[in-house]
Design a protein around this motif. Sequence first.
Motif, mmCIF file in Angstrom:
data_model
loop_
_atom_site.group_PDB
_atom_site.id
_atom_site.type_symbol
_atom_site.label_atom_id
_atom_site.label_comp_id
_atom_site.label_asym_id
_atom_site.label_seq_id
_atom_site.Cartn_x
_atom_site.Cartn_y
_atom_site.Cartn_z
ATOM 1 N N VAL A 199 -3.318 11.907 -0.565
ATOM 2 C CA VAL A 199 -3.531 13.180 0.057
ATOM 3 C C VAL A 199 -3.490 13.939 -1.142
ATOM 4 O O VAL A 199 -2.918 14.205 -1.964
ATOM 5 C CB VAL A 199 -2.481 13.439 0.973
ATOM 6 N N ALA A 200 -4.891 14.445 -1.249
ATOM 7 C CA ALA A 200 -5.296 15.297 -2.581
ATOM 8 C C ALA A 200 -5.404 16.822 -2.308
ATOM 9 O O ALA A 200 -6.152 17.060 -1.103
ATOM 10 C CB ALA A 200 -6.776 14.951 -3.113
ATOM 11 N N THR A 201 -4.760 17.771 -2.819
ATOM 12 C CA THR A 201 -4.896 19.126 -2.545
ATOM 13 C C THR A 201 -5.553 19.636 -3.835
ATOM 14 O O THR A 201 -5.237 19.542 -4.954
ATOM 15 C CB THR A 201 -3.450 19.620 -2.526
ATOM 16 N N VAL A 202 -6.390 20.669 -3.318
ATOM 17 C CA VAL A 202 -7.138 21.409 -4.325
ATOM 18 C C VAL A 202 -7.415 22.801 -3.697
ATOM 19 O O VAL A 202 -7.213 22.981 -2.565
ATOM 20 C CB VAL A 202 -8.623 20.869 -4.700
ATOM 21 N N ARG A 203 -7.732 23.791 -4.651
ATOM 22 C CA ARG A 203 -7.920 25.255 -3.962
ATOM 23 C C ARG A 203 -9.417 25.120 -2.852
ATOM 24 O O ARG A 203 -9.521 25.669 -2.206
ATOM 25 C CB ARG A 203 -8.079 26.204 -5.364
ATOM 26 N N ASN A 204 -10.301 24.262 -3.873
ATOM 27 C CA ASN A 204 -11.745 24.361 -3.146
ATOM 28 C C ASN A 204 -11.925 22.770 -2.850
ATOM 29 O O ASN A 204 -12.544 22.136 -3.866
ATOM 30 C CB ASN A 204 -12.551 24.594 -4.123
ATOM 31 N N PRO A 205 -11.709 22.493 -1.663
ATOM 32 C CA PRO A 205 -12.202 21.111 -1.245
ATOM 33 C C PRO A 205 -13.467 20.610 -1.604
ATOM 34 O O PRO A 205 -13.765 19.376 -1.589
ATOM 35 C CB PRO A 205 -11.968 21.129 0.426
ATOM 36 N N ARG B 191 2.364 28.490 2.485
ATOM 37 C CA ARG B 191 1.092 27.514 2.476
ATOM 38 C C ARG B 191 1.438 26.083 1.836
ATOM 39 O O ARG B 191 1.188 25.218 2.220
ATOM 40 C CB ARG B 191 -0.170 27.929 1.665
ATOM 41 N N VAL B 192 2.196 26.158 0.710
ATOM 42 C CA VAL B 192 2.622 24.777 0.348
ATOM 43 C C VAL B 192 3.626 24.098 1.475
ATOM 44 O O VAL B 192 3.361 22.822 1.776
ATOM 45 C CB VAL B 192 3.431 24.988 -1.044
ATOM 46 N N ILE B 193 4.485 24.798 1.897
ATOM 47 C CA ILE B 193 5.418 24.108 3.040
ATOM 48 C C ILE B 193 4.634 23.659 4.111
ATOM 49 O O ILE B 193 4.536 22.570 4.786
ATOM 50 C CB ILE B 193 6.326 25.063 3.337
ATOM 51 N N ALA B 194 3.670 24.308 4.697
ATOM 52 C CA ALA B 194 2.773 24.059 5.516
ATOM 53 C C ALA B 194 1.977 22.706 5.433
ATOM 54 O O ALA B 194 1.721 21.815 6.110
ATOM 55 C CB ALA B 194 1.979 25.315 6.263
ATOM 56 N N THR B 195 1.390 22.966 4.162
ATOM 57 C CA THR B 195 0.693 21.741 3.723
ATOM 58 C C THR B 195 1.073 20.520 3.480
ATOM 59 O O THR B 195 0.824 19.385 3.672
ATOM 60 C CB THR B 195 -0.421 22.075 2.443
ATOM 61 N N VAL B 196 2.494 20.455 3.058
ATOM 62 C CA VAL B 196 3.165 19.424 2.684
ATOM 63 C C VAL B 196 3.625 18.665 4.018
ATOM 64 O O VAL B 196 3.758 17.582 4.276
ATOM 65 C CB VAL B 196 4.419 19.579 1.757
ATOM 66 N N ASP B 197 3.921 19.680 5.102
ATOM 67 C CA ASP B 197 4.309 19.074 6.235
ATOM 68 C C ASP B 197 3.177 18.562 7.065
ATOM 69 O O ASP B 197 3.204 17.301 7.756
ATOM 70 C CB ASP B 197 4.853 20.278 7.095
ATOM 71 N N ARG B 198 2.080 19.104 6.992
ATOM 72 C CA ARG B 198 0.811 18.353 7.425
ATOM 73 C C ARG B 198 0.386 17.050 6.805
ATOM 74 O O ARG B 198 0.039 16.180 7.582
ATOM 75 C CB ARG B 198 -0.454 19.438 7.268
ATOM 76 N N ALA B 199 0.602 16.783 5.361
ATOM 77 C CA ALA B 199 0.350 15.720 4.899
ATOM 78 C C ALA B 199 1.166 14.456 5.477
ATOM 79 O O ALA B 199 0.778 13.356 5.671
ATOM 80 C CB ALA B 199 0.690 15.882 3.290
ATOM 81 N N PHE B 200 2.499 14.915 5.495
ATOM 82 C CA PHE B 200 3.431 13.854 6.220
ATOM 83 C C PHE B 200 3.216 13.423 7.728
ATOM 84 O O PHE B 200 3.307 12.313 8.104
ATOM 85 C CB PHE B 200 4.830 14.314 6.084
ATOM 86 N N GLU B 201 2.863 14.611 8.380
ATOM 87 C CA GLU B 201 2.289 14.568 9.852
ATOM 88 C C GLU B 201 1.112 13.613 9.957
ATOM 89 O O GLU B 201 0.970 12.651 10.754
ATOM 90 C CB GLU B 201 2.007 15.911 10.250
ATOM 91 N N LEU B 202 0.071 13.579 8.846
ATOM 92 C CA LEU B 202 -1.092 12.766 9.123
ATOM 93 C C LEU B 202 -1.091 11.649 8.398
ATOM 94 O O LEU B 202 -1.348 10.375 9.026
ATOM 95 C CB LEU B 202 -2.076 13.528 8.024
ATOM 96 N N THR B 203 -0.201 11.378 7.763
ATOM 97 C CA THR B 203 0.234 9.880 7.118
ATOM 98 C C THR B 203 1.484 9.242 7.604
ATOM 99 O O THR B 203 1.660 8.051 7.412
ATOM 100 C CB THR B 203 0.466 9.938 5.457
ATOM 101 N N GLY B 204 2.461 9.944 7.914
ATOM 102 C CA GLY B 204 3.665 9.141 8.656
ATOM 103 C C GLY B 204 4.603 9.090 7.510
ATOM 104 O O GLY B 204 5.992 9.480 7.540
ATOM 105 N N THR C 235 0.833 -1.107 0.112
ATOM 106 C CA THR C 235 -0.011 -0.242 0.051
ATOM 107 C C THR C 235 0.967 1.292 -0.010
ATOM 108 O O THR C 235 1.652 1.336 0.740
ATOM 109 C CB THR C 235 -0.831 0.213 1.169
ATOM 110 N N ARG C 236 0.411 2.075 -0.989
ATOM 111 C CA ARG C 236 1.388 3.459 -0.820
ATOM 112 C C ARG C 236 0.551 4.639 -0.479
ATOM 113 O O ARG C 236 -0.709 4.393 -0.502
ATOM 114 C CB ARG C 236 1.772 3.624 -2.554
ATOM 115 N N THR C 237 1.068 5.628 -0.286
ATOM 116 C CA THR C 237 0.423 6.906 -0.007
ATOM 117 C C THR C 237 0.875 7.858 -0.957
ATOM 118 O O THR C 237 2.354 7.867 -1.223
ATOM 119 C CB THR C 237 0.909 7.397 1.331
#
Length: 281
Positions: free
Chosen positions: A30-36, A59-72, A2-4
């Motif tokens: 983890v999908a990113t969009v302007r309007n969820p 915002r990109v840096i914060a979102t990528v950091d958040r994605a790794f935080e959520l998924t490991g 299983t990949r992320t």
Amino acid sequence: MTRTWFITGANRGLGRAFTLAALEQGDRVVATVRNPDTMADIAQERLTVLPLDVRDRERVIATVDRAFELTGSIDVIVNNAGYGLVGAIEELDEQLVRDQMDTNFYGALWVSQAAVPHLRKQGSGHIIQISTVGAVGSLPLFGLYNASKWALEGFSGSLADELRPFGIHVTIAQMGGFDTDWAKSSMKFGNALPAYDETRSAILGMPGYPDPSAPPPPNDYESEWVEASPEVAAAELISLVNTSNPPVRKIIGPGAQQMVAMALDQRRQDYASDPEFTWPA
């Protein structure tokens, strides 16, 4: 296994097809969009949607950091967010040019920069840059769109060499034509000048630029050329990430190989006709 995945511009076109294909094979996305809200119809436990405008570096840096935080950990980064811009160089004002580069080039650069420290730490990963066969050659009226992708490919080639020692792959996916919104509602146009009416007629089949909000005109060539569905590209992407030693460049799409070959042949002819430089006597 299983990949992320982390996919930008995931709400339509190729991005949506990539997202669905990954989910269908049991992966997490983890999908990113302007309007969820545009992802509300895909309700899956393995899907996380985060708001993101890739033009905003912080915002990109914060979102990528958040994605790794959520998924490991994240296995595949897909820089897909982008759009087409059509116009002769003379027809493009500063804002059109900056918006194109901010999204297609800088957006992918910011995501790549944000992801690399995490990927180095985990010692693995695959960054896929969604490019175009237009990044190999050139075409009238597509100068700035191609420029954004040439720039994308320029730093991505270096990135591939820099990250290889860390066990991280980088692939530039040079896409051919697919049946997406790229040439429809998501495309932007320059300010038409009469001097380029003939060029537009030759390239676009009309002397002016179409109204993006109007229904598409009938396609007289539909019986001769039918663009492949985004699902075809998604299947190729899945095959790519399943490769143990993926290439730095991958051509995807019907007719794409021939387009690249023609562009490279033209460049070789230009170089062959250019005599070798010699110092004056």
